[in-house]
Design a protein around this motif. Structure first.
Motif, PDB file in Angstrom:
ATOM      1  N   TYR A  10      33.341  50.031  28.998  1.00 42.73           N
ATOM      2  CA  TYR A  10      32.694  51.195  29.619  1.00 42.73           C
ATOM      3  C   TYR A  10      31.178  51.062  29.545  1.00 42.73           C
ATOM      4  CZ  TYR A  10      31.335  55.914  30.789  1.00 42.73           C
ATOM      5  OH  TYR A  10      30.742  56.990  31.396  1.00 42.73           O
ATOM      6  N   LEU A  11      30.636  50.700  28.387  1.00 39.26           N
ATOM      7  CA  LEU A  11      29.190  50.544  28.246  1.00 39.26           C
ATOM      8  C   LEU A  11      28.653  49.495  29.218  1.00 39.26           C
ATOM      9  CD1 LEU A  11      28.870  50.725  24.365  1.00 39.26           C
ATOM     10  CD2 LEU A  11      28.003  52.407  26.016  1.00 39.26           C
ATOM     11  N   ARG A  12      29.381  48.415  29.415  1.00 35.62           N
ATOM     12  CA  ARG A  12      28.954  47.363  30.351  1.00 35.62           C
ATOM     13  C   ARG A  12      29.001  47.844  31.803  1.00 35.62           C
ATOM     14  NH1 ARG A  12      31.507  43.815  26.434  1.00 35.62           N
ATOM     15  NH2 ARG A  12      33.513  44.118  27.411  1.00 35.62           N
ATOM     16  N   SER A  13      29.820  48.845  32.082  1.00 34.65           N
ATOM     17  CA  SER A  13      29.986  49.312  33.467  1.00 34.65           C
ATOM     18  C   SER A  13      28.955  50.353  33.883  1.00 34.65           C
ATOM     19  CB  SER A  13      31.392  49.897  33.650  1.00 34.65           C
ATOM     20  OG  SER A  13      31.491  51.185  33.059  1.00 34.65           O
ATOM     21  N   GLN A  14      28.193  50.867  32.953  1.00 35.13           N
ATOM     22  CA  GLN A  14      27.288  51.980  33.249  1.00 35.13           C
ATOM     23  C   GLN A  14      25.825  51.536  33.205  1.00 35.13           C
ATOM     24  OE1 GLN A  14      28.503  55.069  34.214  1.00 35.13           O
ATOM     25  NE2 GLN A  14      30.356  53.822  34.204  1.00 35.13           N
ATOM     26  N   PRO A  15      25.035  51.886  34.215  1.00 35.52           N
ATOM     27  CA  PRO A  15      23.641  51.454  34.243  1.00 35.52           C
ATOM     28  C   PRO A  15      22.647  52.422  33.595  1.00 35.52           C
ATOM     29  CG  PRO A  15      24.214  52.408  36.354  1.00 35.52           C
ATOM     30  CD  PRO A  15      25.471  52.435  35.501  1.00 35.52           C
ATOM     31  N   LEU A  16      23.061  53.684  33.390  1.00 35.12           N
ATOM     32  CA  LEU A  16      22.121  54.689  32.890  1.00 35.12           C
ATOM     33  C   LEU A  16      22.651  55.416  31.673  1.00 35.12           C
ATOM     34  CD1 LEU A  16      21.000  56.398  36.227  1.00 35.12           C
ATOM     35  CD2 LEU A  16      19.723  54.744  34.862  1.00 35.12           C
ATOM     36  N   PRO A  33      16.511  60.317  31.215  1.00 31.79           N
ATOM     37  CA  PRO A  33      17.435  59.278  31.676  1.00 31.79           C
ATOM     38  C   PRO A  33      16.746  57.925  31.538  1.00 31.79           C
ATOM     39  CG  PRO A  33      16.542  60.503  33.536  1.00 31.79           C
ATOM     40  CD  PRO A  33      16.014  61.151  32.299  1.00 31.79           C
ATOM     41  N   VAL A  34      17.480  56.937  31.084  1.00 32.88           N
ATOM     42  CA  VAL A  34      16.924  55.601  30.872  1.00 32.88           C
ATOM     43  C   VAL A  34      17.938  54.542  31.280  1.00 32.88           C
ATOM     44  CG1 VAL A  34      15.387  56.268  28.966  1.00 32.88           C
ATOM     45  CG2 VAL A  34      17.720  55.531  28.462  1.00 32.88           C
ATOM     46  N   ALA A  35      17.432  53.411  31.723  1.00 35.73           N
ATOM     47  CA  ALA A  35      18.270  52.231  31.852  1.00 35.73           C
ATOM     48  C   ALA A  35      18.403  51.651  30.449  1.00 35.73           C
ATOM     49  CB  ALA A  35      17.627  51.225  32.792  1.00 35.73           C
ATOM     50  N   PHE A  36      19.525  51.012  30.164  1.00 34.39           N
ATOM     51  CA  PHE A  36      19.725  50.467  28.823  1.00 34.39           C
ATOM     52  C   PHE A  36      20.503  49.166  28.922  1.00 34.39           C
ATOM     53  CE2 PHE A  36      23.738  52.442  29.647  1.00 34.39           C
ATOM     54  CZ  PHE A  36      24.670  51.704  28.927  1.00 34.39           C
ATOM     55  N   GLU A  37      20.441  48.415  27.843  1.00 31.56           N
ATOM     56  CA  GLU A  37      21.329  47.270  27.693  1.00 31.56           C
ATOM     57  C   GLU A  37      21.901  47.311  26.284  1.00 31.56           C
ATOM     58  OE1 GLU A  37      19.345  43.268  27.326  1.00 31.56           O
ATOM     59  OE2 GLU A  37      17.606  44.453  27.949  1.00 31.56           O
ATOM     60  N   ASP A  39      23.660  44.749  23.467  1.00 35.09           N
ATOM     61  CA  ASP A  39      23.894  43.340  23.154  1.00 35.09           C
ATOM     62  C   ASP A  39      25.113  43.118  22.258  1.00 35.09           C
ATOM     63  OD1 ASP A  39      23.075  44.010  20.566  1.00 35.09           O
ATOM     64  OD2 ASP A  39      21.144  42.993  20.721  1.00 35.09           O
ATOM     65  N   GLY A  40      25.904  44.167  22.077  1.00 35.58           N
ATOM     66  CA  GLY A  40      27.062  44.081  21.207  1.00 35.58           C
ATOM     67  C   GLY A  40      26.801  44.640  19.822  1.00 35.58           C
ATOM     68  N   GLU A  41      25.520  44.782  19.480  1.00 34.72           N
ATOM     69  CA  GLU A  41      25.146  45.326  18.179  1.00 34.72           C
ATOM     70  C   GLU A  41      24.086  46.423  18.297  1.00 34.72           C
ATOM     71  OE1 GLU A  41      23.599  43.632  13.864  1.00 34.72           O
ATOM     72  OE2 GLU A  41      24.288  42.247  15.394  1.00 34.72           O
ATOM     73  N   HIS A  42      23.149  46.252  19.227  1.00 36.49           N
ATOM     74  CA  HIS A  42      22.047  47.194  19.405  1.00 36.49           C
ATOM     75  C   HIS A  42      21.921  47.592  20.870  1.00 36.49           C
ATOM     76  CE1 HIS A  42      20.870  44.728  15.866  1.00 36.49           C
ATOM     77  NE2 HIS A  42      20.630  45.924  15.369  1.00 36.49           N
ATOM     78  N   PHE A  43      21.393  48.790  21.062  1.00 36.75           N
ATOM     79  CA  PHE A  43      21.002  49.244  22.391  1.00 36.75           C
ATOM     80  C   PHE A  43      19.511  48.973  22.529  1.00 36.75           C
ATOM     81  CE2 PHE A  43      24.786  51.617  21.468  1.00 36.75           C
ATOM     82  CZ  PHE A  43      25.448  51.659  22.679  1.00 36.75           C
ATOM     83  N   TRP A  44      19.094  48.602  23.738  1.00 38.30           N
ATOM     84  CA  TRP A  44      17.686  48.340  24.027  1.00 38.30           C
ATOM     85  C   TRP A  44      17.260  49.224  25.189  1.00 38.30           C
ATOM     86  CZ3 TRP A  44      14.863  45.135  20.958  1.00 38.30           C
ATOM     87  CH2 TRP A  44      15.580  44.274  20.112  1.00 38.30           C
ATOM     88  N   VAL A  45      16.120  49.919  25.011  1.00 37.99           N
ATOM     89  CA  VAL A  45      15.561  50.799  26.028  1.00 37.99           C
ATOM     90  C   VAL A  45      14.075  50.479  26.129  1.00 37.99           C
ATOM     91  CG1 VAL A  45      15.060  53.196  26.603  1.00 37.99           C
ATOM     92  CG2 VAL A  45      17.228  52.612  25.522  1.00 37.99           C
ATOM     93  N   GLY A  46      13.598  50.298  27.333  1.00 40.54           N
ATOM     94  CA  GLY A  46      12.177  50.008  27.507  1.00 40.54           C
ATOM     95  C   GLY A  46      11.904  49.538  28.906  1.00 40.54           C
TER      96      GLY A  46
END
Length: 137
Positions: A10-16, A33-37, A39-46
């Protein structure tokens, strides 16, 4: 405990997502609202460029307000009503330079501490609201 395979998909399927931080005075939460990625351990926003360092979310984290909330959700349907998502509480660290989803830039790393997911299978709501799956990370 980590995220389940269903939660990861689900996390991989969502862009926001929506990221909530707390102002330095501790009084006013701020959500954006933010775009995010993930990595399997951490979320990254920027994002790219130094302008991301002037955003309220980054300033709040840099001011020592490290507790954050992140919500990734979507509405599959309004009729019938079908909502699903994941809410994450975590700890944010001041931005670091890295190459992320938006290219080279400054990104805040969020380490999840607790999460709740609901209805990732996408079923219509029944007589009761969706039960949540809680996990500590």
């Amino acid at each position: 405990m980590s995220f389940t395979e269903e939660e990861l998909a689900y996390l991989r399927s969502q862009p926001l997502a929506r990221l909530a931080t707390l102002a330095p005075d501790g009084e006013q939460p701020d959500v954006m609202p933010v775009a995010f990625e993930f990595d399997g351990e951490h979320f990254w926003v920027g994002g790219s460029g130094p302008s991301v360092l002037a955003t309220r979310k980054v300033r709040n984290v840099q001011a020592g307000r490290h507790a954050v909330a992140l919500v990734v959700d979507d509405m599959v349907s309004f009729d019938p009503f079908v909502a699903r998502g994941i809410r994450i509480y975590g700890r944010a660290e001041p931005p670091v330079e890295r190459v992320g989803m938006m290219g080279p830039g400054f990104y805040v790393r969020i380490t999840p501490t607790v999460s709740w997911s609901w209805n990732l299978e996408g079923k219509p709501v029944g007589e009761e609201w969706y039960p949540a799956h809680r996990a500590e990370h």
